[in-house]
Design a protein around this motif. Structure first.
Motif, PDB file in Angstrom:
ATOM      1  N   ASN A  15      68.896  55.375 -90.251  1.00 27.89           N
ATOM      2  CA  ASN A  15      69.986  56.358 -90.216  1.00 27.89           C
ATOM      3  C   ASN A  15      71.229  55.885 -90.961  1.00 27.89           C
ATOM      4  O   ASN A  15      72.028  56.708 -91.424  1.00 27.89           O
ATOM      5  N   GLN A  17      71.355  54.784 -93.837  1.00 29.16           N
ATOM      6  CA  GLN A  17      71.282  55.251 -95.225  1.00 29.16           C
ATOM      7  C   GLN A  17      72.085  56.533 -95.442  1.00 29.16           C
ATOM      8  O   GLN A  17      72.563  56.790 -96.544  1.00 29.16           O
ATOM      9  N   TYR A  18      72.205  57.327 -94.394  1.00 27.98           N
ATOM     10  CA  TYR A  18      72.837  58.648 -94.509  1.00 27.98           C
ATOM     11  C   TYR A  18      74.094  58.736 -93.639  1.00 27.98           C
ATOM     12  O   TYR A  18      74.536  59.822 -93.282  1.00 27.98           O
ATOM     13  N   ARG A  19      74.658  57.591 -93.306  1.00 25.73           N
ATOM     14  CA  ARG A  19      75.741  57.537 -92.321  1.00 25.73           C
ATOM     15  C   ARG A  19      76.886  58.502 -92.648  1.00 25.73           C
ATOM     16  O   ARG A  19      77.318  59.285 -91.797  1.00 25.73           O
ATOM     17  N   GLU A  20      77.378  58.455 -93.864  1.00 23.24           N
ATOM     18  CA  GLU A  20      78.536  59.289 -94.212  1.00 23.24           C
ATOM     19  C   GLU A  20      78.189  60.772 -94.150  1.00 23.24           C
ATOM     20  O   GLU A  20      78.978  61.585 -93.659  1.00 23.24           O
ATOM     21  N   GLN A  21      77.019  61.138 -94.633  1.00 22.60           N
ATOM     22  CA  GLN A  21      76.599  62.539 -94.567  1.00 22.60           C
ATOM     23  C   GLN A  21      76.413  62.996 -93.125  1.00 22.60           C
ATOM     24  O   GLN A  21      76.768  64.123 -92.766  1.00 22.60           O
ATOM     25  N   LEU A  22      75.857  62.112 -92.291  1.00 19.97           N
ATOM     26  CA  LEU A  22      75.660  62.464 -90.877  1.00 19.97           C
ATOM     27  C   LEU A  22      76.997  62.646 -90.170  1.00 19.97           C
ATOM     28  O   LEU A  22      77.164  63.571 -89.361  1.00 19.97           O
ATOM     29  N   VAL A 243      70.614  67.156 -93.034  1.00 16.95           N
ATOM     30  CA  VAL A 243      71.007  66.043 -93.899  1.00 16.95           C
ATOM     31  C   VAL A 243      69.780  65.243 -94.332  1.00 16.95           C
ATOM     32  O   VAL A 243      69.638  64.844 -95.498  1.00 16.95           O
ATOM     33  N   LYS A 244      68.861  65.032 -93.409  1.00 15.73           N
ATOM     34  CA  LYS A 244      67.745  64.130 -93.655  1.00 15.73           C
ATOM     35  C   LYS A 244      66.553  64.794 -94.353  1.00 15.73           C
ATOM     36  O   LYS A 244      65.766  64.121 -95.025  1.00 15.73           O
ATOM     37  N   HIS A 247      65.552  64.127 -97.997  1.00 13.09           N
ATOM     38  CA  HIS A 247      65.113  62.756 -98.281  1.00 13.09           C
ATOM     39  C   HIS A 247      63.704  62.481 -97.747  1.00 13.09           C
ATOM     40  O   HIS A 247      63.182  61.375 -97.942  1.00 13.09           O
ATOM     41  N   ASP A 251      60.972  59.248 -98.434  1.00  8.83           N
ATOM     42  CA  ASP A 251      60.544  58.386 -97.341  1.00  8.83           C
ATOM     43  C   ASP A 251      59.017  58.347 -97.250  1.00  8.83           C
ATOM     44  O   ASP A 251      58.424  57.290 -97.009  1.00  8.83           O
TER      45      ASP A 251
END
Length: 370
Positions: A15, A17-22, A243-244, A247, A251
């Protein structure tokens, strides 16, 4: 003790990897003032339906509820039978019994999934549906299962909780049966930061009924056409999943690289490696091997700093929850043997090939000691 600590799955790193978007998604939901059945859910449902190649995706509370809602929407209940795999997580069976129906287990083939050649013998006049689980991320043989179901006028439900993005004969899971139930539990290939799930289908009427049942049996607020449930996907989880989702394919590609490495480097050891059916393109939610020395192997890997899990130690028919079915030890020998021997090796979107090499070496060291 190795200084390398390799967790079975590192959700924190995944998670991150997407911290700012989350975080931005969380802020957007908080600032909206609308937290249930709003724009975030609608947007994610549309995106996930497009991803699966279906007309409808209905966000729900979790994977178990997704399967239960499908059964209810199909009017499957008391007095009915539903064919289920003997080798699966118990949620598949729980959905059937929660609907009031009876699970009828059928043994797997060597891909760990429901064996189409064994299904016909389990069909009775009470059989209404087949639940095909895409276990460990490998799709069941849906072409064969759908052909059989059509001959017997049965519904087919995909339990796609572990198979987001998997392909069978070039088509994605979620659109291979009459309806599918997905889980977005945090450890899934597409995981929320809490519980979540979805139902996918091409059937307009089924989609409408699932949506109504998940929302207290209501299409219009305070008007309840049926006795429904509160099984809704909330706005925050929908926003995080959105958000995920873009991607997910990257993955999956990474998981396939790890699986290919395992397949190549573990060959020759006294392990049963996963067998991929022709036409299937797994997404490797789990990479599962079998060993007659499973428990000792797991302990040796732990000592080497390698995390593993057992999916699953006890099959559903041997659980206390299903004692009423009177299926004693030995009644489903294929599933029982699998559950005694399976071990899931580390797998995930942030696992590196270097880490996978450590896992392989730890396995080699164990068997080299005899």
């Amino acid at each position: 003790m190795s200084t390398t600590a390799i967790p079975f799955l590192d959700l924190k790193a995944s998670n991150a990897q997407y911290r700012e978007q989350l975080l931005r998604a969380c802020e957007r939901v908080i600032d909206s003032g609308w937290y249930v059945l709003g724009r975030e859910v609608q947007a994610f449902e549309q995106a996930f339906a497009e991803y699966c190649g279906v007309k409808h995706a209905i966000g729900v509370s979790n994977g178990l509820d997704a399967l239960h809602l499908i059964l209810r929407a199909m009017d499957i209940g008391t007095g009915d039978e539903v064919i289920v795999p003997s080798n699966t997580y118990i949620a598949t069976w729980l959905a059937v019994t929660q609907a009031g129906a009876t699970p009828v287990p059928v043994e797997p083939d060597d891909s760990y999934n429901l064996d189409p050649s064994r299904i016909e013998a389990a069909i009775t006049p009470r059989t209404k549906a087949i639940i095909a689980v895409h276990l460990y991320g490998q799709p069941a043989d849906m072409v064969a299962i759908m052909a059989l179901a059509e001959r017997h006028d049965l519904k087919v439900i995909e339990d796609a909780a572990q198979a987001h993005g998997a392909l069978d004969a070039g088509r994605r899971t979620g659109g291979l049966g009459h309806a599918a139930g997905f889980s977005f539990y945090p450890g899934k290939n597409l995981g929320a930061l809490g519980d979540g799930g979805a139902v996918t289908t091409q059937d307009d009427a089924l989609a409408e009924r699932v949506r109504m049942l998940a929302n207290y049996g209501s299409k219009v607020k305070y008007q309840h056409e049926q006795q429904g449930y509160n099984c809704r996907l909330d706005e925050l989880q929908a926003a995080l999943l959105a958000v995920k989702l873009p991607h997910l394919d990257a993955d999956i590609t990474h998981r396939r690289q790890i699986a290919d490495f395992y397949q190549r480097e573990l060959a020759g050891l006294p392990l049963v490696l996963p067998k991929v059916r022709a036409g299937a393109e797994p997404v490797w939610h789990l990479y599962v091997v079998q060993s007659e020395r499973r428990d000792a192997l797991q302990q040796a890997l732990a000592t080497a700093g390698v995390g593993t899990l057992i999916h699953y130690p006890v099959p559903p028919h041997r659980q206390g929850a299903y004692a009423e079915l009177n299926l004693p030890e030995g009644s489903l020998p294929v599933a029982e043997a699998i559950h005694r021997q399976v071990l899931s090796l580390p797998m995930g979107p942030t696992l590196t090939l270097e880490h996978a090499a450590v896992v392989v070496q730890a396995c080699r060291d164990f068997f080299a000691k005899g």
